[in-house]
Design an enzyme around this catalytic site. Structure first.
Site, mmCIF file in Angstrom:
data_model
loop_
_atom_site.group_PDB
_atom_site.id
_atom_site.type_symbol
_atom_site.label_atom_id
_atom_site.label_comp_id
_atom_site.label_asym_id
_atom_site.label_seq_id
_atom_site.Cartn_x
_atom_site.Cartn_y
_atom_site.Cartn_z
ATOM 1 N N ASN A 1 0.715 -1.350 -0.069
ATOM 2 C CA ASN A 1 -0.190 -0.077 0.065
ATOM 3 C C ASN A 1 1.031 1.072 0.040
ATOM 4 O OD1 ASN A 1 -1.963 2.108 0.428
ATOM 5 N ND2 ASN A 1 -2.260 1.355 2.560
ATOM 6 N N SER B 1 2.918 -1.897 10.407
ATOM 7 C CA SER B 1 4.161 -1.860 10.612
ATOM 8 C C SER B 1 4.948 -3.347 10.481
ATOM 9 C CB SER B 1 4.640 -1.690 12.079
ATOM 10 O OG SER B 1 4.389 -0.158 12.243
ATOM 11 N N GLY C 1 2.251 2.423 10.734
ATOM 12 C CA GLY C 1 3.038 3.574 10.812
ATOM 13 C C GLY C 1 3.745 3.972 11.892
ATOM 14 N N GLU D 1 -5.863 -4.531 10.639
ATOM 15 C CA GLU D 1 -5.009 -3.749 10.933
ATOM 16 C C GLU D 1 -5.260 -2.862 12.216
ATOM 17 O OE1 GLU D 1 -2.687 -2.397 6.792
ATOM 18 O OE2 GLU D 1 -4.370 -1.191 7.172
ATOM 19 N N GLY E 1 2.452 -1.116 4.390
ATOM 20 C CA GLY E 1 2.624 0.535 3.934
ATOM 21 C C GLY E 1 4.320 0.842 3.688
ATOM 22 N N LYS F 1 0.132 4.248 -0.359
ATOM 23 C CA LYS F 1 -0.400 5.418 0.168
ATOM 24 C C LYS F 1 -0.279 6.528 -0.959
ATOM 25 C CE LYS F 1 -0.081 3.438 4.669
ATOM 26 N NZ LYS F 1 -0.332 3.593 6.278
ATOM 27 N N HIS G 1 -9.752 1.578 4.491
ATOM 28 C CA HIS G 1 -8.330 1.619 5.283
ATOM 29 C C HIS G 1 -8.794 2.725 6.570
ATOM 30 C CE1 HIS G 1 -4.453 2.818 6.282
ATOM 31 N NE2 HIS G 1 -3.995 1.734 5.905
ATOM 32 N N GLU H 1 -7.231 5.105 7.659
ATOM 33 C CA GLU H 1 -6.852 6.679 7.376
ATOM 34 C C GLU H 1 -8.101 7.194 6.573
ATOM 35 O OE1 GLU H 1 -3.070 5.936 5.397
ATOM 36 O OE2 GLU H 1 -2.363 5.313 7.233
HETATM 37 P P1 PGA Z 1 2.700 0.477 7.476
HETATM 38 O O1 PGA Z 1 0.953 0.692 6.804
HETATM 39 O O2 PGA Z 1 2.826 -0.984 7.076
HETATM 40 O O3 PGA Z 1 3.207 1.623 7.179
HETATM 41 O O4 PGA Z 1 2.245 0.463 9.232
HETATM 42 C C1 PGA Z 1 0.053 -0.522 6.687
HETATM 43 C C2 PGA Z 1 -1.210 0.067 6.241
HETATM 44 O O5 PGA Z 1 -1.493 1.214 6.375
HETATM 45 O O6 PGA Z 1 -1.583 -0.815 5.342
#
Ligand code: PGA
Length: 247
Positions: free
Chosen positions: A9, A209, A171, A165, A230, A11, A94, A96
């Protein structure tokens, strides 16, 4: 056995030049296909990703889609449009988007339905915030989020991919332990089993993460069928290490 899926992803990251380098490096280092791999890129780069990934064994993914079919929805992108760019997967719900765009459980469920109707596999994201975890509400929250998707999609639920998630792990560099993640995945698996006789087909990814170091332990859990990646998907070496860990 369910085939594992490692989905990047990106983003809101990338540029025409940077994407070419990243896709080139991932393609060049890809181990012989033992798991499915996808890259969910920003919409303006779908045509570029479609062209660069053709014949690579890596699928093109989107990061969102409209819950509407077509019409007066300025700025929105429909499932049918995504299909024209060879999109195989679309992330929906997601955290976000739930957080910054106030997407509700019902809207996320509708987006999953739109994707399925267009032949796109939705990667439906669910997960609790830190406050919800600390209040002991993790199971209740993820079950509520999944229930909305089951309610709207009925027997088609067996065609989705689910991604657990935990919001506090996205993140942040904090990962759920393999045991913490497995515990939630097992809860989701039994909720899916109650809804569909084909629940054992449904891939449940972990995201938050995941990186080159922790991937093998997470992916070794019985109900963790892959990862939604991500930050680590923006570095070819890290992303490739996670793909290798899915072997
Ligand atoms: P991250 O994001 O691996 O940077 O924690 C995962 C995601 O938001 O899908």
């Amino acid at each position: 056995m369910r085939r594992k899926l490692i989905a990047g992803n990106w983003k809101m990251n990338g540029s025409l030049v940077a994407n070419q380098d990243l896709i080139g490096a991932v393609g060049a280092g890809l181990p012989v296909a033992h798991c499915a791999v996808a890259l969910c890129v920003p919409s303006p780069y779908l045509a570029q990703a479609q062209a660069l990934l053709a014949g690579s064994g890596i699928d093109v993914g989107a990061q969102d889609l409209s819950c509407h079919e077509s019409g007066a929805f300025t700025g929105e992108i429909s499932a049918a449009m995504l299909r024209e760019f060879g999109v195989r997967y679309a992330i929906v719900g997601h955290s976000e988007r739930r957080q910054f765009h106030r997407e509700s459980d019902a809207e996320v469920a509708q987006k999953a339905q739109r994707a399925l109707a267009a032949g796109i596999t939705p990667i439906v994201c669910i997960g609790e915030t830190l406050a919800e975890r600390e209040a002991g509400q993790t199971e209740a929250v993820v079950k509520r989020q999944l229930a909305a998707v089951i309610h709207t999609n009925g027997h088609c639920i067996s065609e989705i991919v689910l991604a657990y998630e935990p919001v506090w792990a996205i993140g942040t560099g904090k990962t759920a332990s393999p045991q913490q993640a497995q515990q939630v995945h097992a809860v989701l698996r039994s909720q899916l089993a109650a809804a569909s006789e084909h629940a054992d087909r449904i891939g449940i990814l972990y995201g938050g993460s995941m990186n080159a170091v922790n991937a093998a332990n997470l992916l070794g859990q019985p109900d963790i069928d892959g990862g939604l990646i991500g930050g680590a998907s923006l570095k070819a070496a890290d992303f490739l290490a996670i793909i290798s860990a899915a072997a």
